[in-house]
Design a protein around this motif. Structure first.
Motif, PDB file in Angstrom:
ATOM      1  N   TYR A   1      38.903  -4.840 -13.874  1.00 54.49           N
ATOM      2  CA  TYR A   1      38.031  -3.675 -13.898  1.00 54.49           C
ATOM      3  C   TYR A   1      38.890  -2.497 -14.314  1.00 54.49           C
ATOM      4  N   VAL A   2      38.469  -1.823 -15.373  1.00 56.30           N
ATOM      5  CA  VAL A   2      39.212  -0.688 -15.893  1.00 56.30           C
ATOM      6  C   VAL A   2      38.284   0.519 -15.876  1.00 56.30           C
ATOM      7  N   LYS A   3      38.757   1.630 -15.318  1.00 56.59           N
ATOM      8  CA  LYS A   3      37.988   2.865 -15.366  1.00 56.59           C
ATOM      9  C   LYS A   3      38.931   4.006 -15.683  1.00 56.59           C
ATOM     10  N   GLU A   4      38.582   4.737 -16.708  1.00 57.54           N
ATOM     11  CA  GLU A   4      39.315   5.932 -17.096  1.00 57.54           C
ATOM     12  C   GLU A   4      38.321   7.083 -17.111  1.00 57.54           C
ATOM     13  N   SER A   5      38.827   8.291 -16.910  1.00 59.86           N
ATOM     14  CA  SER A   5      37.947   9.448 -16.909  1.00 59.86           C
ATOM     15  C   SER A   5      38.646  10.634 -17.548  1.00 59.86           C
ATOM     16  N   ALA A   6      37.827  11.595 -18.000  1.00 57.85           N
ATOM     17  CA  ALA A   6      38.351  12.805 -18.629  1.00 57.85           C
ATOM     18  C   ALA A   6      37.323  13.918 -18.495  1.00 57.85           C
ATOM     19  N   VAL A   7      37.809  15.130 -18.555  1.00 60.21           N
ATOM     20  CA  VAL A   7      36.933  16.292 -18.627  1.00 60.21           C
ATOM     21  C   VAL A   7      36.927  16.740 -20.083  1.00 60.21           C
ATOM     22  N   ILE A   8      35.734  16.783 -20.666  1.00 62.53           N
ATOM     23  CA  ILE A   8      35.560  17.186 -22.055  1.00 62.53           C
ATOM     24  C   ILE A   8      35.057  18.630 -22.064  1.00 62.53           C
ATOM     25  N   ASN A   9      35.687  19.476 -22.850  1.00 60.86           N
ATOM     26  CA  ASN A   9      35.326  20.890 -22.921  1.00 60.86           C
ATOM     27  C   ASN A   9      34.131  21.091 -23.848  1.00 60.86           C
ATOM     28  N   ALA A  10      32.965  20.742 -23.330  1.00 64.16           N
ATOM     29  CA  ALA A  10      31.708  20.890 -24.072  1.00 64.16           C
ATOM     30  C   ALA A  10      30.555  20.669 -23.092  1.00 64.16           C
ATOM     31  N   PRO A  11      29.382  21.212 -23.403  1.00 63.99           N
ATOM     32  CA  PRO A  11      28.226  20.995 -22.532  1.00 63.99           C
ATOM     33  C   PRO A  11      27.783  19.529 -22.529  1.00 63.99           C
ATOM     34  N   LEU A  12      27.135  19.136 -21.456  1.00 66.34           N
ATOM     35  CA  LEU A  12      26.651  17.763 -21.299  1.00 66.34           C
ATOM     36  C   LEU A  12      25.843  17.301 -22.517  1.00 66.34           C
TER      37      LEU A  12
ATOM     38  N   THR B   1      32.120  18.654 -19.341  1.00 72.16           N
ATOM     39  CA  THR B   1      31.462  17.402 -18.967  1.00 72.16           C
ATOM     40  C   THR B   1      32.518  16.423 -18.475  1.00 72.16           C
ATOM     41  N   PHE B   2      32.268  15.851 -17.311  1.00 68.90           N
ATOM     42  CA  PHE B   2      33.140  14.818 -16.753  1.00 68.90           C
ATOM     43  C   PHE B   2      32.643  13.476 -17.285  1.00 68.90           C
ATOM     44  N   VAL B   3      33.531  12.723 -17.933  1.00 67.22           N
ATOM     45  CA  VAL B   3      33.160  11.450 -18.549  1.00 67.22           C
ATOM     46  C   VAL B   3      33.953  10.334 -17.889  1.00 67.22           C
ATOM     47  N   GLU B   4      33.245   9.312 -17.412  1.00 65.21           N
ATOM     48  CA  GLU B   4      33.865   8.090 -16.895  1.00 65.21           C
ATOM     49  C   GLU B   4      33.476   6.947 -17.817  1.00 65.21           C
ATOM     50  N   TYR B   5      34.453   6.113 -18.148  1.00 65.13           N
ATOM     51  CA  TYR B   5      34.216   4.954 -19.006  1.00 65.13           C
ATOM     52  C   TYR B   5      34.838   3.759 -18.282  1.00 65.13           C
ATOM     53  N   SER B   6      33.993   2.830 -17.858  1.00 58.84           N
ATOM     54  CA  SER B   6      34.488   1.669 -17.120  1.00 58.84           C
ATOM     55  C   SER B   6      34.125   0.378 -17.842  1.00 58.84           C
ATOM     56  N   SER B   7      34.939  -0.635 -17.614  1.00 60.35           N
ATOM     57  CA  SER B   7      34.714  -1.968 -18.175  1.00 60.35           C
ATOM     58  C   SER B   7      35.002  -2.991 -17.103  1.00 60.35           C
ATOM     59  N   ASP B   8      34.085  -3.932 -16.963  1.00 58.30           N
ATOM     60  CA  ASP B   8      34.218  -5.007 -15.980  1.00 58.30           C
ATOM     61  C   ASP B   8      34.326  -6.319 -16.749  1.00 58.30           C
ATOM     62  N   PHE B   9      35.512  -6.907 -16.744  1.00 63.13           N
ATOM     63  CA  PHE B   9      35.796  -8.112 -17.521  1.00 63.13           C
ATOM     64  C   PHE B   9      35.573  -9.376 -16.708  1.00 63.13           C
ATOM     65  N   SER B  10      35.282 -10.471 -17.399  1.00 64.50           N
ATOM     66  CA  SER B  10      35.191 -11.787 -16.762  1.00 64.50           C
ATOM     67  C   SER B  10      36.573 -12.187 -16.245  1.00 64.50           C
ATOM     68  N   THR B  11      36.597 -13.183 -15.362  1.00 66.57           N
ATOM     69  CA  THR B  11      37.842 -13.585 -14.701  1.00 66.57           C
ATOM     70  C   THR B  11      38.884 -14.179 -15.647  1.00 66.57           C
ATOM     71  N   ASP B  12      38.488 -14.544 -16.860  1.00 70.96           N
ATOM     72  CA  ASP B  12      39.456 -15.117 -17.795  1.00 70.96           C
ATOM     73  C   ASP B  12      40.153 -14.060 -18.668  1.00 70.96           C
ATOM     74  N   ALA B  13      39.869 -12.788 -18.434  1.00 75.07           N
ATOM     75  CA  ALA B  13      40.547 -11.722 -19.193  1.00 75.07           C
ATOM     76  C   ALA B  13      41.992 -11.614 -18.726  1.00 75.07           C
ATOM     77  N   ASP B  14      42.909 -11.521 -19.682  1.00 76.03           N
ATOM     78  CA  ASP B  14      44.322 -11.423 -19.318  1.00 76.03           C
ATOM     79  C   ASP B  14      44.770  -9.961 -19.267  1.00 76.03           C
ATOM     80  N   THR B  15      45.979  -9.752 -18.832  1.00 78.96           N
ATOM     81  CA  THR B  15      46.534  -8.414 -18.671  1.00 78.96           C
ATOM     82  C   THR B  15      46.538  -7.644 -19.985  1.00 78.96           C
ATOM     83  N   GLU B  16      46.812  -8.314 -21.081  1.00 77.07           N
ATOM     84  CA  GLU B  16      46.838  -7.656 -22.386  1.00 77.07           C
ATOM     85  C   GLU B  16      45.471  -7.073 -22.738  1.00 77.07           C
ATOM     86  N   ALA B  17      44.404  -7.819 -22.499  1.00 79.70           N
ATOM     87  CA  ALA B  17      43.049  -7.328 -22.779  1.00 79.70           C
ATOM     88  C   ALA B  17      42.714  -6.131 -21.899  1.00 79.70           C
ATOM     89  N   ILE B  18      43.117  -6.185 -20.640  1.00 82.24           N
ATOM     90  CA  ILE B  18      42.848  -5.098 -19.699  1.00 82.24           C
ATOM     91  C   ILE B  18      43.589  -3.837 -20.123  1.00 82.24           C
TER      92      ILE B  18
END
Length: 179
Positions: A37-48, A143-160
């Protein structure tokens, strides 16, 4: 770690809930294949609405690694499939699984990978991009932006790890596009 919500007999909690409380998901991966599970977030300087107008069409034309993207013509539903061609000659088809515009200060879009050429090393991945208006700022609208990805159990460290860095590039390109 997270402290239990109550003391006493653990049987009051379902075993998976108990495990989730003690070991919340994180983007830290071991060397062995594992669920990711990967989640990154950022604040973007612009209206929603300005940020949403870039994300909602699902074409990601603002991304420097996207050569072209289009909605496939199958059906008229907004929750359709989209083909995205990247600059490295990868072509992927994604299916939009959810879109929410119901709140005045929040938007989201969910999508899953359907097909990739060349093939990816994992079985599946579900993505969610959530945008929230920042209500207290020192400058202009944000605008606060969150981008998450939930991978299957066969995903390796490189893909993550690749997913993590692509999200950071996504935020950088998004900020440039709305500036």
């Amino acid at each position: 770690s997270v402290a239990p919500l109550a003391t006493g007999n653990r049987s009051h909690f379902g075993s998976s809930l108990w495990v989730a409380l003690l070991y919340p998901r994180s983007s830290v991966m071991s060397a062995a294949p594992t669920s990711g599970y990967v989640k990154e977030s950022a604040v973007i300087n612009a209206p929603l609405e300005a940020v949403w107008s870039m994300v909602a069409p699902m074409t990601f034309k603002f991304c420097s690694n996207v050569a072209q993207a289009k909605k496939n013509e199958e059906g008229s539903s907004i929750l359709g499939q989209y083909t995205i061609a990247y600059t490295d000659n990868t072509v992927q088809t994604v299916r939009m699984t959810s879109m929410s515009e119901g709140h005045s200060d929040k938007r989201s879009v969910g999508f899953e990978l359907v097909q990739s050429e060349p093939a990816v090393s994992y079985t599946s991945v579900m993505h969610l991009i959530t945008l929230t208006a920042v209500t207290h700022t020192q400058g202009g609208p944000q605008t606060f932006v969150e981008y998450s990805s939930d991978f299957s159990t066969d995903a390796d460290t490189e893909a993550i790890q690749d997913s993590k860095y692509k999200k950071i590039e996504f935020f950088q390109d998004l900020q440039k596009a709305v500036a």
